[in-house]
Design a protein around this motif. Structure first.
Motif, PDB file in Angstrom:
ATOM      1  N   ALA A 183       0.933  -1.107   0.075  1.00 29.33           N
ATOM      2  CA  ALA A 183       0.047  -0.001  -0.069  1.00 29.33           C
ATOM      3  C   ALA A 183       1.035   1.120  -0.097  1.00 29.33           C
ATOM      4  O   ALA A 183       0.337   2.316  -0.113  1.00 29.33           O
ATOM      5  CB  ALA A 183      -1.021  -0.062   1.187  1.00 29.33           C
ATOM      6  N   HIS A 184       2.081   0.952  -0.187  1.00 30.34           N
ATOM      7  CA  HIS A 184       3.039   2.332   0.208  1.00 30.34           C
ATOM      8  C   HIS A 184       2.686   3.337  -0.952  1.00 30.34           C
ATOM      9  O   HIS A 184       2.939   4.422  -0.883  1.00 30.34           O
ATOM     10  CB  HIS A 184       4.622   1.847   0.279  1.00 30.34           C
ATOM     11  CG  HIS A 184       5.420   3.075   0.947  1.00 30.34           C
ATOM     12  ND1 HIS A 184       5.351   3.388   2.162  1.00 30.34           N
ATOM     13  CD2 HIS A 184       6.210   3.766   0.235  1.00 30.34           C
ATOM     14  CE1 HIS A 184       6.186   4.319   2.321  1.00 30.34           C
ATOM     15  NE2 HIS A 184       6.909   4.667   1.127  1.00 30.34           N
ATOM     16  N   GLY A 185       2.730   2.745  -2.226  1.00 23.37           N
ATOM     17  CA  GLY A 185       2.317   3.536  -3.190  1.00 23.37           C
ATOM     18  C   GLY A 185       1.570   4.693  -3.308  1.00 23.37           C
ATOM     19  O   GLY A 185       1.340   5.623  -3.783  1.00 23.37           O
ATOM     20  N   GLU A 186       0.317   4.006  -2.615  1.00 30.13           N
ATOM     21  CA  GLU A 186      -1.004   4.759  -2.397  1.00 30.13           C
ATOM     22  C   GLU A 186      -0.816   5.994  -1.706  1.00 30.13           C
ATOM     23  O   GLU A 186      -1.419   7.044  -1.683  1.00 30.13           O
ATOM     24  CB  GLU A 186      -2.084   3.935  -1.682  1.00 30.13           C
ATOM     25  CG  GLU A 186      -2.096   2.426  -2.494  1.00 30.13           C
ATOM     26  CD  GLU A 186      -2.532   2.623  -3.936  1.00 30.13           C
ATOM     27  OE1 GLU A 186      -2.825   3.670  -4.558  1.00 30.13           O
ATOM     28  OE2 GLU A 186      -1.870   1.795  -4.749  1.00 30.13           O
ATOM     29  N   PHE A 187       0.396   5.964  -0.820  1.00 32.01           N
ATOM     30  CA  PHE A 187       0.720   7.079   0.040  1.00 32.01           C
ATOM     31  C   PHE A 187       1.074   8.243  -0.864  1.00 32.01           C
ATOM     32  O   PHE A 187       0.656   9.539  -0.574  1.00 32.01           O
ATOM     33  CB  PHE A 187       1.756   6.984   1.012  1.00 32.01           C
ATOM     34  CG  PHE A 187       1.398   5.854   2.008  1.00 32.01           C
ATOM     35  CD1 PHE A 187      -0.081   5.805   2.623  1.00 32.01           C
ATOM     36  CD2 PHE A 187       2.322   5.025   2.746  1.00 32.01           C
ATOM     37  CE1 PHE A 187      -0.280   4.908   3.762  1.00 32.01           C
ATOM     38  CE2 PHE A 187       2.106   4.210   3.672  1.00 32.01           C
ATOM     39  CZ  PHE A 187       0.839   4.078   4.164  1.00 32.01           C
ATOM     40  N   ALA A 188       1.517   7.840  -2.099  1.00 29.85           N
ATOM     41  CA  ALA A 188       2.194   8.805  -3.102  1.00 29.85           C
ATOM     42  C   ALA A 188       0.798   9.327  -3.659  1.00 29.85           C
ATOM     43  O   ALA A 188       0.915  10.606  -3.864  1.00 29.85           O
ATOM     44  CB  ALA A 188       3.308   8.288  -4.049  1.00 29.85           C
ATOM     45  N   THR A 189       0.053   8.734  -3.887  1.00 34.02           N
ATOM     46  CA  THR A 189      -1.250   9.127  -4.601  1.00 34.02           C
ATOM     47  C   THR A 189      -1.799  10.033  -3.821  1.00 34.02           C
ATOM     48  O   THR A 189      -2.355  11.134  -4.369  1.00 34.02           O
ATOM     49  CB  THR A 189      -2.069   7.851  -5.079  1.00 34.02           C
ATOM     50  OG1 THR A 189      -1.332   6.912  -5.700  1.00 34.02           O
ATOM     51  CG2 THR A 189      -3.042   8.328  -6.043  1.00 34.02           C
ATOM     52  N   TRP A 190      -2.256   9.674  -2.795  1.00 32.06           N
ATOM     53  CA  TRP A 190      -2.942  10.355  -1.743  1.00 32.06           C
ATOM     54  C   TRP A 190      -2.196  11.564  -1.470  1.00 32.06           C
ATOM     55  O   TRP A 190      -2.893  12.764  -1.430  1.00 32.06           O
ATOM     56  CB  TRP A 190      -3.216   9.623  -0.513  1.00 32.06           C
ATOM     57  CG  TRP A 190      -4.551   8.677  -0.257  1.00 32.06           C
ATOM     58  CD1 TRP A 190      -4.393   7.686  -1.143  1.00 32.06           C
ATOM     59  CD2 TRP A 190      -5.558   9.006   0.257  1.00 32.06           C
ATOM     60  NE1 TRP A 190      -5.835   7.251  -0.677  1.00 32.06           N
ATOM     61  CE2 TRP A 190      -6.633   8.007  -0.098  1.00 32.06           C
ATOM     62  CE3 TRP A 190      -6.040   9.842   1.131  1.00 32.06           C
ATOM     63  CZ2 TRP A 190      -7.829   7.644   0.387  1.00 32.06           C
ATOM     64  CZ3 TRP A 190      -7.350   9.801   1.788  1.00 32.06           C
ATOM     65  CH2 TRP A 190      -8.158   8.787   1.407  1.00 32.06           C
ATOM     66  N   LEU A 237      -0.558  15.169   6.399  1.00 29.29           N
ATOM     67  CA  LEU A 237      -2.014  14.584   6.421  1.00 29.29           C
ATOM     68  C   LEU A 237      -1.735  12.918   5.957  1.00 29.29           C
ATOM     69  O   LEU A 237      -2.375  12.098   6.365  1.00 29.29           O
ATOM     70  CB  LEU A 237      -2.810  15.226   5.349  1.00 29.29           C
ATOM     71  CG  LEU A 237      -3.481  16.400   5.808  1.00 29.29           C
ATOM     72  CD1 LEU A 237      -4.346  17.093   4.782  1.00 29.29           C
ATOM     73  CD2 LEU A 237      -4.357  16.428   7.178  1.00 29.29           C
ATOM     74  N   THR A 238      -0.588  12.981   4.948  1.00 38.36           N
ATOM     75  CA  THR A 238      -0.459  11.502   4.595  1.00 38.36           C
ATOM     76  C   THR A 238       0.406  10.759   5.691  1.00 38.36           C
ATOM     77  O   THR A 238       0.181   9.564   5.915  1.00 38.36           O
ATOM     78  CB  THR A 238       0.545  11.477   3.422  1.00 38.36           C
ATOM     79  OG1 THR A 238      -0.261  12.421   2.333  1.00 38.36           O
ATOM     80  CG2 THR A 238       0.570  10.036   2.731  1.00 38.36           C
ATOM     81  N   ALA A 239       1.108  11.363   6.495  1.00 39.29           N
ATOM     82  CA  ALA A 239       1.791  10.656   7.596  1.00 39.29           C
ATOM     83  C   ALA A 239       0.622  10.305   8.632  1.00 39.29           C
ATOM     84  O   ALA A 239       0.778   9.113   9.073  1.00 39.29           O
ATOM     85  CB  ALA A 239       2.896  11.727   8.295  1.00 39.29           C
ATOM     86  N   LEU A 240      -0.327  11.171   8.664  1.00 38.54           N
ATOM     87  CA  LEU A 240      -1.444  10.619   9.676  1.00 38.54           C
ATOM     88  C   LEU A 240      -2.401   9.424   8.825  1.00 38.54           C
ATOM     89  O   LEU A 240      -2.521   8.599   9.849  1.00 38.54           O
ATOM     90  CB  LEU A 240      -2.566  11.853   9.808  1.00 38.54           C
ATOM     91  CG  LEU A 240      -1.959  13.003  10.824  1.00 38.54           C
ATOM     92  CD1 LEU A 240      -2.976  14.259  10.624  1.00 38.54           C
ATOM     93  CD2 LEU A 240      -1.781  12.460  11.892  1.00 38.54           C
ATOM     94  N   ALA A 271       6.784   9.597   0.809  1.00 37.12           N
ATOM     95  CA  ALA A 271       5.850   8.981  -0.042  1.00 37.12           C
ATOM     96  C   ALA A 271       5.214  10.062  -0.669  1.00 37.12           C
ATOM     97  O   ALA A 271       4.892  10.269  -2.053  1.00 37.12           O
ATOM     98  CB  ALA A 271       5.102   7.780   0.185  1.00 37.12           C
ATOM     99  N   ALA A 272       4.478  10.758   0.043  1.00 41.54           N
ATOM    100  CA  ALA A 272       3.543  11.950  -0.288  1.00 41.54           C
ATOM    101  C   ALA A 272       4.122  13.095  -1.144  1.00 41.54           C
ATOM    102  O   ALA A 272       3.829  13.488  -2.305  1.00 41.54           O
ATOM    103  CB  ALA A 272       2.857  12.562   0.840  1.00 41.54           C
ATOM    104  N   ALA A 273       5.612  13.366  -0.559  1.00 40.38           N
ATOM    105  CA  ALA A 273       6.455  14.234  -1.388  1.00 40.38           C
ATOM    106  C   ALA A 273       6.623  13.863  -2.685  1.00 40.38           C
ATOM    107  O   ALA A 273       6.527  14.581  -3.845  1.00 40.38           O
ATOM    108  CB  ALA A 273       7.595  14.612  -0.625  1.00 40.38           C
ATOM    109  N   ALA A 274       7.009  12.474  -2.841  1.00 40.65           N
ATOM    110  CA  ALA A 274       7.421  11.773  -4.134  1.00 40.65           C
ATOM    111  C   ALA A 274       5.848  12.002  -4.906  1.00 40.65           C
ATOM    112  O   ALA A 274       6.276  12.464  -6.165  1.00 40.65           O
ATOM    113  CB  ALA A 274       7.818  10.496  -3.849  1.00 40.65           C
ATOM    114  N   GLY A 275       4.915  11.878  -4.502  1.00 39.88           N
ATOM    115  CA  GLY A 275       3.656  11.844  -5.306  1.00 39.88           C
ATOM    116  C   GLY A 275       3.444  13.343  -5.938  1.00 39.88           C
ATOM    117  O   GLY A 275       3.151  13.561  -6.953  1.00 39.88           O
TER     118      GLY A 275
END
Lengths: 251, 297
Positions: free
Chosen positions: B36-43, B80-83, B210-214
């Motif tokens: 599910a790690h990739g979804e953190f980038a999407t979110w 927010l993605t960290a949360l 991951a959020a930053a990467a997204g």
């Protein structure tokens, strides 16, 4: 200081520790001896929190800790070392000791970004204290070396250093003499005496009866998971039941 | 042409590296591969789009296609993605860790991935979005070497985040505790470290990176509900290439994968770009399964 009552631990159908009750008074060096498989290390694991008892109570300074996780017991002032030490091999000696300091603000996720100065000041104080402990245990020369290069005896000293960093009031030593050369053993004995003089209590599992006789005021003997005898070392080693347990264990 | 491959490869490689850090950290600490790690980038990317919209459409900065609202939104999206990562751990993984084995966790992460992706698709639809419709002007850095200002800023930001992560791990008490729990959780407990707290810090850091990467991917390419899922294979390839559990390894692995992908386009054709990560991953597993920096297992 430490009060065990009816402490029992079963593995499957076998009783590794079976109804052990003992009292470790503060300010003493107490020994715990017994043949192999007597349950001494299991008892240590129960006291330090690596295992939870099947039954019985463990009280440390009046507090019931039988089901507290190990990190909470460490914070209460209970430290332990291992018969075969396994430091964090990839870290330096100094780092191994530093990480045992209690209540570090810098271990919290946001403090490093929000209060970097406070974290840095705390870290500097901890480094000073860690270096004092490392020097005290004759590891000063190796402070920056990775723990993987240490000899077996030096690893025992490093474990003791790590435990001391958490400012314990009771230290459990699991066979401090095993696999240590005689010169280093004298250093270890001398340091235990010195720490005892500073007010730290010890509970020592040891097969080296000479060390037990030199350090311990009182000795408890375990065999087959039970407490067999208690008393001063010279009396206990002459006890017929104790001799029988050792010889029986050997045969 | 080599220079162009390098600059394109390093830019996308830095994003892959950012995402792979979280993946390798959670693997090192919890011993399971989080699909599910990739979804953190999407979110992260979609949250930043909402944020940038909410903060208003200020003028772009210099030659960039985006303005300060997106910079602020990036930070909000990371938080927010960290949360989100923490919530996912509390609701799902922590319970399963107590009882289940590694394979149960991996399958659960598949499920979480699907749910998180579907939620985005439900809310935003399948069509792609862009942070801006402005055209990114390319700058000529040297003869035959072009990059957009967006690319260069994203690359710099990704490198700064990687450096910050490296400093955190090697120079701070938190990083020390993370390394300790990753190396030997039982001993760390006896040394007074609460592993649950370290696990939470790791999820938060992994989710934020991951959020930053997204967001960076959204700036340089586009936003799609499947963007994170498609990033997953390069992320795993980077983490395994660098040695699972090694943060410098994940960064370097990301750069290698990024450059290999960029090189594949002129050499083999754009349609083979996605296959490159897979080929590199297979080659690495056959030649040196521990990865470049891996010591364990």
């Amino acid at each position: 200081m430490l009060e065990l009552s009816g402490v029992t631990r079963r593995f499957g159908g076998a009783w590794a520790v079976d109804g052990v009750s003992l009292h470790i008074p503060p300010g003493r060096i107490t020994g715990l001896i017994g043949p192999n498989g007597a349950g001494k290390t299991t008892l240590f694991n129960l006291i330090a929190g690596s295992l939870r008892p099947t039954a019985g109570a463990i009280r440390f300074e009046g507090r019931d800790i039988a089901h507290a996780p190990p990190h909470r017991r460490a914070a209460l002032g209970l430290g332990r070392t291992f018969q075969i030490p396994r430091p964090f091999a990839a870290m330096t000696v100094l780092e191994n000791v530093l990480l045992a300091a209690l209540h570090q603000r810098g271990e919290r996720a946001f403090a490093n970004w929000l209060a970097p100065r406070a974290v840095a000041a705390e870290e500097r104080r901890n480094i000073v204290r860690a270096r004092e402990i490392i020097d005290f245990l004759a590891l000063g020369r190796l402070a920056a070396a990775p723990a993987s290069v240490l000899s077996g005896g030096q690893r025992k000293l490093l474990e003791l250093a790590r435990v001391l960093m958490a400012e314990p009031r009771l230290v459990l030593l699991d066979e401090p003499a095993a696999g240590v050369n005689p010169t280093l053993l004298e250093t270890i004995i001398e340091r235990i005496r010195e720490l005892h003089a500073r007010g730290i209590s010890f509970l020592i599992v040891e097969h080296n009866l000479d060390l037990v006789a030199r350090l311990c005021g009182e000795v408890h003997v375990m065999a087959g998971g039970r407490l067999l005898a208690s008393g001063p070392p010279e009396a206990v080693t002459r006890d017929a039941r104790v001799i029988e347990a050792y010889l029986g264990g050997a045969a | 042409m080599i220079g162009q491959i390098l600059i394109d490869g390093i830019t996308s490689g830095a994003m892959i590296g950012l995402g792979a850090i979280g993946l390798t950290l959670t693997y090192g600490l919890l011993r399971f591969a989080n699909f599910a790690h990739g979804e953190f980038a999407t979110w992260g990317a979609y949250l930043a789009m909402l944020g940038a919209g909410a903060f208003g459409g200020a003028a772009p900065i210099g030659a960039l296609t985006f303005g300060w609202p997106l910079v602020v939104a990036l930070m909000v999206a990371m938080a927010l993605t960290a949360l989100l990562a923490l919530a996912l751990d509390a609701a799902l993984f922590r319970r399963l860790r107590r009882h289940g084995n590694a394979i149960v966790l991996v399958i659960a992460s598949f499920g979480a991935s699907l749910a998180l992706r579907s939620a985005i698709e439900f809310a935003f639809g399948p069509e792609p979005y862009y942070y801006t419709t402005d055209i990114a002007m390319t700058l000529r850095l040297a003869p035959g070497l072009r990059a957009t200002a967006d690319q260069l800023v994203v690359l710099a930001a990704a490198l700064v985040l990687m450096l910050a992560m490296h400093v955190l791990l090697t120079r701070t008490p938190l990083g020390r505790a993370m390394r300790a729990v990753s190396e030997n959780p039982d001993l760390a407990r006896l040394a007074g470290i609460d592993p649950a707290r370290i696990v939470r810090a790791t999820w938060a850091i992994g989710g934020a990176l991951a959020a930053a990467a997204g967001v960076f991917l959204g700036v340089t390419v586009q936003l799609r509900p499947s963007m994170g899922f498609e990033l997953l294979l390069p992320l795993f390839a980077a983490a395994i290439l660098g040695g699972v559990g090694s943060v410098p390894g994940a960064m370097l692995g990301g750069l290698v994968i990024g450059i290999a992908e960029a090189a594949a386009v002129p050499l083999a054709g754009a349609q083979y770009r996605a296959a490159v990560a897979f080929v590199v991953l297979l080659a690495m597993l056959l030649v040196r399964p521990r990865g470049l920096f891996g010591g364990r297992e």
